[in-house]
Design a protein around this motif. Sequence first.
Motif, short mmCIF file in Angstrom:
data_model
loop_
_atom_site.label_atom_id
_atom_site.label_comp_id
_atom_site.label_asym_id
_atom_site.label_seq_id
_atom_site.Cartn_x
_atom_site.Cartn_y
_atom_site.Cartn_z
N HIS A 62 35.79 28.57 39.34
CA HIS A 62 34.35 28.98 39.86
C HIS A 62 33.25 27.29 39.29
O HIS A 62 33.39 26.72 40.67
CB HIS A 62 34.36 29.72 40.70
CG HIS A 62 35.20 30.65 41.49
ND1 HIS A 62 34.97 31.54 41.88
CD2 HIS A 62 35.85 30.47 41.98
CE1 HIS A 62 35.90 32.84 42.39
NE2 HIS A 62 36.40 31.45 42.61
N GLU A 108 43.70 34.14 36.68
CA GLU A 108 43.74 34.13 38.37
C GLU A 108 44.30 33.06 38.99
O GLU A 108 44.49 32.28 39.53
CB GLU A 108 42.45 34.41 39.05
CG GLU A 108 41.65 35.45 39.00
CD GLU A 108 40.60 35.38 40.10
OE1 GLU A 108 40.15 34.08 40.46
OE2 GLU A 108 40.56 36.39 40.73
N HIS A 121 39.25 44.09 42.35
CA HIS A 121 38.29 43.00 42.75
C HIS A 121 38.55 43.81 44.39
O HIS A 121 38.79 43.80 45.19
CB HIS A 121 39.09 42.09 43.50
CG HIS A 121 38.84 40.37 43.65
ND1 HIS A 121 37.36 40.90 44.89
CD2 HIS A 121 38.51 39.14 42.97
CE1 HIS A 121 36.69 39.50 44.46
NE2 HIS A 121 37.98 38.92 43.35
N HIS A 133 31.97 39.46 45.45
CA HIS A 133 31.35 38.14 45.85
C HIS A 133 30.21 38.68 46.81
O HIS A 133 30.67 39.88 47.43
CB HIS A 133 33.07 37.55 46.86
CG HIS A 133 34.03 37.39 46.11
ND1 HIS A 133 35.02 36.59 46.54
CD2 HIS A 133 34.53 37.75 44.81
CE1 HIS A 133 36.12 36.29 45.85
NE2 HIS A 133 35.98 36.54 44.44
N HIS A 169 36.71 35.20 35.31
CA HIS A 169 37.71 35.10 35.53
C HIS A 169 38.03 33.57 34.91
O HIS A 169 36.84 33.21 35.22
CB HIS A 169 37.88 35.40 37.08
CG HIS A 169 37.87 35.92 38.24
ND1 HIS A 169 37.44 36.50 38.96
CD2 HIS A 169 37.96 37.63 37.49
CE1 HIS A 169 37.41 37.81 39.51
NE2 HIS A 169 37.91 38.63 38.41
N GLU A 185 30.13 38.11 41.21
CA GLU A 185 30.90 37.18 40.99
C GLU A 185 30.29 35.60 41.24
O GLU A 185 29.30 35.49 42.50
CB GLU A 185 32.26 37.18 41.53
CG GLU A 185 33.17 36.53 41.27
CD GLU A 185 34.60 35.98 41.53
OE1 GLU A 185 35.61 37.53 41.90
OE2 GLU A 185 35.44 35.42 41.56
ZN LIG Z 1 36.44 36.68 42.80
#
Ligand SMILES: [Zn+2]
Length: 281
Positions: free
Chosen positions: A176, A258, A68, A108, A213, A144
């Motif tokens: 997310h 996560e 990441h 990101h 994720h 992402e």
């Molecule tokens: Zn992330």
Amino acid sequence: MIRFGPGGNPNDFYEQGYKSTFEIMKWLFDMGLNAYEYQCGRGVLVQEESARKIGEQAKLHDIAMSLHAPYFINLAGEDEEKLEKSKMHILKSVEAAKWMGADRVIIHPGSLMKDTRANALDRALKVFREVCDDNDDAVTLCPELMGKEGQLGNIEEIIALSNVDERVIPTIDFGHLNARTLGALNSVDAFDSVVKQFIDGIGLERTRKMHVHFSRIEYTGKGEKRHWTMEDVQFGPDFNHLIPVLYKYEMEPIIICESDGTMAKDALLMKEMYKHANHGN
Ligand SMILES: [Zn+2]
């Protein structure tokens, strides 16, 4: 084959007396997991020697590695100097990924910087194209899907970024997505329509290999607030809603959990849920 593993080191790893990340590869293998995401959110600080040691252990225990990239990367920045720095941090992430044998780097995209979505996306596409041109085939860049409305990275934007280069694979963070849509990801149909959008946008082959994720995430009106664990069922999304979709499209993603502190245990739980799902009837 779908791989499952944690993002970063879980609390119980440290509670059992372990200190170094290279030790987690055997630990994950013994648990029955086969993926691991190395966190460089606060910067690429890992030294080459320890990165290579992590990579050796990962290879030995058949753990698929991803890395990441730092959170402060912003592909949509307006300032040339900061954009150069963001590019440099991505290339540094790629270098560290190569040291550890990680073939995916998770990025990101950045924030809107008080600009319109369209302008921010245009800037990000241009910078991301330059980064992709500088990148060789050893490491796949994975932009992402982000958890807040003010961040670049909704479904359409991740599809656009993925179409910059056919080697790019999207990272779909379903927690997310649920947060930025204020809880809309609450049924099998909702997950199915997300996956369909990606199939239409980037094709079936890359959609099947997507990076995922997954964790339960609390949100406010602005989106993501904090990560919880699989036991905190008052927060969505529910992994049970993704399972039939994984079977339907014969998907083979890497699924990184996560959860807050319990990411290995919860990754294993997801693996078992997937395996035991009574699909097709
Ligand atoms: Zn992330």
